[in-house]
Design an enzyme around this catalytic site. Structure first.
Site, PDB file in Angstrom:
ATOM      1  N   THR A  61       0.865  -1.294   0.084  1.00 20.30           N
ATOM      2  CA  THR A  61      -0.203   0.092   0.121  1.00 20.30           C
ATOM      3  C   THR A  61       0.831   1.357   0.063  1.00 20.30           C
ATOM      4  OG1 THR A  61      -1.538  -1.243   1.263  1.00 20.30           O
ATOM      5  CG2 THR A  61      -1.966   1.093   1.058  1.00 20.30           C
ATOM      6  N   ASP A 112      -8.704  -2.596   3.346  1.00 22.41           N
ATOM      7  CA  ASP A 112      -8.898  -1.316   4.069  1.00 22.41           C
ATOM      8  C   ASP A 112      -8.963  -0.048   2.969  1.00 22.41           C
ATOM      9  OD1 ASP A 112      -6.348  -2.289   4.126  1.00 22.41           O
ATOM     10  OD2 ASP A 112      -5.858  -0.102   4.796  1.00 22.41           O
ATOM     11  N   GLY A 161      -1.152  -2.218   5.914  1.00 22.46           N
ATOM     12  CA  GLY A 161      -0.757  -3.462   6.491  1.00 22.46           C
ATOM     13  C   GLY A 161      -2.075  -4.206   6.156  1.00 22.46           C
TER      14      GLY A 161
END
Ligand code: GLY
Length: 297
Positions: A162, A193, A213
């Site tokens: 990410t 997410d 993460g």
């Protein structure tokens, strides 16, 4: 009220023991900071975080855009989101395959639609209709025999994932943006997410936050929004980030997440419970500062 413009970016929390080069990480984080600051100065915080994330997507060095890792079928499916804290509005896309810069498509969702999140085929069709630059076919089907042969399951395999950016402009407007190829070997259609406001990214009148993460942990904890709540209670971004990371450590364990935030006072900070999380910031008129680099690769 006037604020000092600040931009901060990260290249992902993880162990970073991969083939990636330290020189590449440093180069692109610095380029991202410089390009992001230019856009903040010329336009605003939203354009600044957009530009900063596009530089990281285009680098091929990080797990986003051209560098996205493949899913279990050896295909890439990318997620991205962007939020304008001054308007409380966000745009996001998930499981997209068509576009070279998913964060740019998320920006169009923010600017040009009444929606927040568009996924899969619908998002790909929107990108095509907008005439956005396509991901090269070669990158879209990057079959990796090791990664695509088994489902990602062990958290110690969190290599570094990410990219994200947070920023504040001279009018004190805050913004956050995030982009990812997701977890290597993820199931087809899995969304983490990164495109979920309040989880992978969040901005309001006081703070802008991005997370990196394990997407399942970040989503379950609504971590970016949780940092904003902790900021309300403490008015200190470094304490807010530390409080939330401590909560994650207790509930989900270490080697799971990283968080980056900037507040209305221009304070910027990152916290992570992984081996490394390359991140940096640039305050207007100063030199870039880069931290969180892996010590072994
Ligand atoms: N944090 C990126 C993901 O889990 O998809």
């Amino acid at each position: 009220m006037k604020c000092l413009p600040v931009i901060a970016v990260h290249g992902g929390a993880g162990h970073w023991r991969t083939k990636k080069s330290l020189e590449g990480i440093l180069k692109y984080i610095e380029e991202s900071l410089t390009a992001g600051m230019e856009s903040i100065l010329e336009k605003n915080a939203v354009e600044g975080v957009l530009k900063a994330v596009m530089v990281l997507e285009d680098s091929g060095e990080f797990n986003a855009g051209l560098g996205s890792v493949p899913n279990i079928d050896g295909e890439i499916e990318m997620d991205a989101g962007i939020m304008d804290g001054s308007r409380g509005d966000a745009g996001a896309v998930a499981a997209v395959r068509y576009v070279k810069n998913p964060v740019l498509l998320a920006y169009y969702v923010l600017k040009n639609t009444n929606h927040v999140l568009i996924v899969g085929e619908g998002a790909d069709r929107l990108a095509e209709q907008l005439g956005l630059e396509k991901m090269p076919i070669r990158e879209r089907q990057r079959r990796d025999p090791v990664l695509s042969s088994r489902f990602w399951a062990r958290k110690e395999e969190l290599t570094g994932d990410t990219v994200g950016a947070v920023g504040i402009d001279s009018e004190c407007r805050l913004a956050a943006a995030s982009s990812t190829g997701g977890l290597a070997g993820k199931l087809k259609g899995r969304v983490g997410d990164t495109p979920i406001p309040g989880a992978g990214f969040y901005a309001d009148e006081n703070v802008a936050v991005v997370a990196t993460g394990i997407g399942e942990v970040i989503t379950l904890g609504a971590l970016s929004r949780r940092v904003a709540e902790a900021w309300q209670a403490t008015k200190r971004i470094e304490i807010a980030l530390r409080l939330v990371l401590n909560e994650v450590n207790v509930r989900y364990g270490e080697n799971t997440v990283g968080l980056l935030g900037v507040d209305i006072y221009g304070n910027v900070h990152a916290e992570y419970n992984t081996e490394a999380m390359p991140w940096g910031y640039l305050r207007y008129g100063e030199n870039p500062v880069i931290k969180g680099l892996p010590t072994r690769m």
